[in-house]
Write an enzyme that holds these catalytic residues in place. Structure first.
Site, PDB file in Angstrom:
ATOM      1  N   ASP A  55      35.459  39.326  36.054  1.00 29.55           N
ATOM      2  CA  ASP A  55      36.056  38.313  36.929  1.00 29.55           C
ATOM      3  C   ASP A  55      36.053  38.710  38.402  1.00 29.55           C
ATOM      4  O   ASP A  55      36.970  38.370  39.147  1.00 29.55           O
ATOM      5  CB  ASP A  55      37.501  37.985  36.485  1.00 29.55           C
ATOM      6  N   GLY A 110      33.919  37.673  40.532  1.00 32.82           N
ATOM      7  CA  GLY A 110      33.278  36.620  41.340  1.00 32.82           C
ATOM      8  C   GLY A 110      31.767  36.745  41.289  1.00 32.82           C
ATOM      9  O   GLY A 110      31.069  36.350  42.214  1.00 32.82           O
ATOM     10  N   LYS A 111      31.272  37.283  40.179  1.00 37.23           N
ATOM     11  CA  LYS A 111      29.821  37.484  40.041  1.00 37.23           C
ATOM     12  C   LYS A 111      29.053  36.162  40.058  1.00 37.23           C
ATOM     13  O   LYS A 111      27.942  36.098  40.573  1.00 37.23           O
ATOM     14  CB  LYS A 111      29.517  38.225  38.723  1.00 37.23           C
ATOM     15  N   GLY A 112      29.670  35.110  39.507  1.00 34.81           N
ATOM     16  CA  GLY A 112      29.000  33.813  39.436  1.00 34.81           C
ATOM     17  C   GLY A 112      28.605  33.316  40.807  1.00 34.81           C
ATOM     18  O   GLY A 112      27.456  32.936  41.044  1.00 34.81           O
ATOM     19  N   ALA A 134      31.611  35.567  28.854  1.00 38.60           N
ATOM     20  CA  ALA A 134      31.593  35.523  30.317  1.00 38.60           C
ATOM     21  C   ALA A 134      32.055  34.147  30.793  1.00 38.60           C
ATOM     22  O   ALA A 134      31.953  33.166  30.068  1.00 38.60           O
ATOM     23  CB  ALA A 134      30.180  35.786  30.822  1.00 38.60           C
ATOM     24  N   GLY A 135      32.536  34.105  32.000  1.00 41.09           N
ATOM     25  CA  GLY A 135      32.924  32.829  32.600  1.00 41.09           C
ATOM     26  C   GLY A 135      32.553  32.846  34.065  1.00 41.09           C
ATOM     27  O   GLY A 135      33.285  33.382  34.878  1.00 41.09           O
ATOM     28  N   HIS A 136      31.388  32.310  34.390  1.00 41.61           N
ATOM     29  CA  HIS A 136      30.914  32.397  35.762  1.00 41.61           C
ATOM     30  C   HIS A 136      31.079  31.051  36.468  1.00 41.61           C
ATOM     31  O   HIS A 136      30.412  30.075  36.155  1.00 41.61           O
ATOM     32  CB  HIS A 136      29.461  32.897  35.785  1.00 41.61           C
ATOM     33  N   GLN A 160      30.857  40.541  32.450  1.00 39.71           N
ATOM     34  CA  GLN A 160      31.935  41.545  32.333  1.00 39.71           C
ATOM     35  C   GLN A 160      31.894  42.542  33.506  1.00 39.71           C
ATOM     36  O   GLN A 160      31.404  42.204  34.569  1.00 39.71           O
ATOM     37  CB  GLN A 160      31.880  42.269  30.978  1.00 39.71           C
ATOM     38  N   ALA A 213      38.400  32.127  33.315  1.00 38.13           N
ATOM     39  CA  ALA A 213      37.557  30.931  33.203  1.00 38.13           C
ATOM     40  C   ALA A 213      37.133  30.681  31.762  1.00 38.13           C
ATOM     41  O   ALA A 213      36.787  29.570  31.386  1.00 38.13           O
ATOM     42  CB  ALA A 213      36.320  31.065  34.100  1.00 38.13           C
ATOM     43  N   GLY A 259      35.197  32.700  49.941  1.00 34.94           N
ATOM     44  CA  GLY A 259      35.561  31.445  49.292  1.00 34.94           C
ATOM     45  C   GLY A 259      34.577  31.175  48.177  1.00 34.94           C
ATOM     46  O   GLY A 259      33.627  31.922  47.982  1.00 34.94           O
TER      47      GLY A 259
HETATM   48  P1  IMO Z   1      33.044  37.775  33.172  1.00 27.38           P
HETATM   49  O1  IMO Z   1      31.576  37.805  32.991  1.00 27.38           O
HETATM   50  C1  IMO Z   1      36.968  39.264  32.112  1.00 27.38           C
HETATM   51  C2  IMO Z   1      37.466  41.092  28.151  1.00 27.38           C
HETATM   52  C3  IMO Z   1      38.408  40.387  27.195  1.00 27.38           C
HETATM   53  C4  IMO Z   1      38.932  41.567  26.419  1.00 27.38           C
HETATM   54  C5  IMO Z   1      37.715  42.453  26.281  1.00 27.38           C
HETATM   55  C6  IMO Z   1      36.953  42.282  24.983  1.00 27.38           C
HETATM   56  O2  IMO Z   1      33.650  36.431  33.375  1.00 27.38           O
HETATM   57  O3  IMO Z   1      33.489  38.774  34.181  1.00 27.38           O
HETATM   58  P2  IMO Z   1      35.331  40.389  24.052  1.00 27.38           P
HETATM   59  O4  IMO Z   1      35.578  38.928  23.794  1.00 27.38           O
HETATM   60  O5  IMO Z   1      34.249  40.640  25.035  1.00 27.38           O
HETATM   61  O6  IMO Z   1      35.174  41.187  22.812  1.00 27.38           O
HETATM   62  O7  IMO Z   1      36.710  40.907  24.729  1.00 27.38           O
HETATM   63  O8  IMO Z   1      36.853  42.108  27.368  1.00 27.38           O
HETATM   64  N1  IMO Z   1      36.400  40.255  28.721  1.00 27.38           N
HETATM   65  C7  IMO Z   1      36.380  39.779  29.979  1.00 27.38           C
HETATM   66  N2  IMO Z   1      37.302  39.832  30.954  1.00 27.38           N
HETATM   67  N3  IMO Z   1      35.788  38.677  32.371  1.00 27.38           N
HETATM   68  C8  IMO Z   1      34.833  38.647  31.427  1.00 27.38           C
HETATM   69  O9  IMO Z   1      33.588  38.216  31.689  1.00 27.38           O
HETATM   70  C9  IMO Z   1      35.120  39.160  30.141  1.00 27.38           C
HETATM   71  N4  IMO Z   1      34.438  39.253  28.988  1.00 27.38           N
HETATM   72  C10 IMO Z   1      35.212  39.950  28.145  1.00 27.38           C
HETATM   73  O10 IMO Z   1      39.435  39.714  27.877  1.00 27.38           O
HETATM   74  O11 IMO Z   1      39.892  42.270  27.177  1.00 27.38           O
HETATM   75 MG    MG Z   2      35.708  35.985  33.089  1.00 27.46          MG
END
Ligand code: IMO
Ligand code: MG
Length: 428
Positions: A13, A15-17, A39-41, A221, A296, A412
């Site tokens: 999280d 802000g890679k997206g 992931a949530g981008h 991640q 996200a 932003g």
């Molecule tokens: P982006 O790409 C934040 C966290 C989960 C949990 C741990 C394991 O948006 O940065 P999983 O479902 O992967 O087995 O969960 O990893 N987690 C993330 N936290 N951003 C993410 O992706 C994440 N993907 C997994 O909350 O603590």
């Molecule tokens: Mg995320």
């Protein structure tokens, strides 16, 4: 040829997206090499936030090619839905999306197994998307690859083997016959949808390298969620670090030119596990509010903390980061004081490097340095000197403590809200 890897330096999280969206304009290929739809981008598209979980965010540029390589775990249902969502926005993935035949698939039983674990004693706070169980099957050699999934005969055989093996656990929450029926109900729809995209993505990459294309690897991640170097066991089940690119996409280390770390001006994390510079007072609520700190993917509130330089030194070393992009500086606006965690203390000893021990991670206390905060909006700044003096000081101090340079500052969610400090190595 330029190949650039973007990695998250904290707990995801960062802000890679937005960063990938910004860099994608000059990339020919955008590649996801690990993780799945955990992931949530978030990207601002046509003035509205738009979240992608699996398909690389480069897909929003109509001419870019996007790869989902072997290191990713793919939920066919989720992929289908995401592609349909894109289609509804007039973005066609046909001819631009390439899916590795060796990637493993996530099936409904993986999601059930994830939930069973989460509701039992081993709580990680996962996204419940079945990521861990799918990677576990890959490692124990029970996994179903995309190439197996699209060959009906092979799939049926492997499905039965998996259901048989997992039945003792699964039948606690769903009768196996019902689960099988659920999986088979839409199987052909998803299979037929995926088939045209399936290929040897390593060959696609190789060709692009030979043609001197610009390739952007988009990590999901973050480094502290890395299976090997994160806060184990509170991690994800893949290797988001830059080193994960080679095994996750099928190319050699000599082909990687540069690694860009994405770092947030403070720290957040969702899920369980130690969090060294966590804020438990009102300041955390303030940051949450300013940064709209809700996951996200999961919609859960993110825990907030001060910027932790110990974590960043760990990330910079592990990823070989040669440039950084700072995000969410705007969220610190209006805070009276800013703290930075420079080291940890454990049993009277000062620790400057991130410890591997669970006990130490949980029990160590952060050592803070305090800086004056800044007021006034940073949003419209076009160059570094436009920023409030105290914001400049904060950024400079971050750089000193990290031992690395910040090349870009994002102010932003919109693509153009960015200050370019140094143009070396990265393409703009
Ligand atoms: P982006 O790409 C934040 C966290 C989960 C949990 C741990 C394991 O948006 O940065 P999983 O479902 O992967 O087995 O969960 O990893 N987690 C993330 N936290 N951003 C993410 O992706 C994440 N993907 C997994 O909350 O603590
Ligand atoms: Mg995320």
């Amino acid at each position: 040829m330029t190949t650039l890897v973007t990695v998250g330096t904290q707990w995801g999280d960062e802000g890679k997206g937005k960063v990938v969206h910004f860099l994608s304009q000059n990339a020919d290929l955008i590649v996801r090499y690990q993780g799945g739809n955990n992931a949530g981008h978030t990207i601002i598209f046509e003035d509205k936030p738009f979240v992608l979980h699996l398909i690389p965010s480069g897909i929003l540029f109509p001419k870019k090619k996007c790869l989902i390589t072997n290191g990713v775990v793919i939920d066919p249902e989720n992929l289908y839905k995401e592609a349909m969502l894109l289609k509804s926005k007039n973005l066609d993935v046909k001819g631009r999306l390439f899916i590795s035949e060796s990637a493993h698939v996530i099936l409904p039983y993986h999601r059930y197994l994830d939930i069973l674990r989460e509701e039992g004693r081993i709580r990680i706070g996962t996204t419940r998307r079945g990521i861990g169980p799918a990677y576990a099957d890959k490692v124990t050699r029970l996994g179903i690859r995309v190439v197996d999934y699209i060959e009906e005969e092979v799939f049926m055989d492997l499905l039965e083997k998996n259901l048989r093996e997992k039945a003792p656990l699964l039948k606690k929450i769903i009768p196996i016959a019902k689960l099988r029926a659920n999986i088979l109900k839409d199987y052909r729809k998803y299979k037929n949808f995926i088939k045209p995209f399936v290929t040897n993505t390593s060959l696609v990459l190789d060709k692009a390298l030979k043609e001197n294309k610009n390739i952007l690897f988009e990590s999901a991640q973050g480094t502290l969620l890395d299976l090997d170097f994160g806060t184990y066991p509170f991690v994800t089940s893949s290797n988001p670090i830059a080193g994960g690119v080679c095994a996750g996409a099928g190319l050699g280390p000599t082909k990687i030119n540069s690694v860009l770390g994405v770092v947030k001006a403070y720290t957040t994390r969702v899920g369980e596990g130690p969090f060294t510079a966590e804020l438990r007072d009102k300041t955390g609520d303030y940051l949450r509010e300013k940064g709209q700190e809700y996951g996200a993917t999961t919609g859960r509130p993110r825990r907030c903390g001060w910027f932790d330089a110990v974590l960043l030194r760990h990330s910079i070393r592990l990823n070989g980061i040669d440039s950084l992009v700072l995000t969410k500086l705007d969220c610190l606006e209006g805070m009276e004081k800013l703290k930075i965690c420079t080291a940890y203390k454990y049993k009277g000893k000062l620790l400057k490097d991130f410890p591997a021990s669970r006990l130490v991670q949980q029990k160590c206390t952060p050592v803070y340095e305090e800086l004056p905060g800044f007021t006034g909006s940073v949003k419209g700044a076009k160059k570094f000197s436009d920023l409030p003096v105290n914001a400049q000081r904060y950024v400079k101090r971050m750089e000193e403590l990290m031992g690395a340079k910040i090349n870009l500052i994002s102010l932003g969610r919109k693509r153009e809200e960015i200050i370019v400090l140094e143009k070396s190595k990265i393409w703009y």
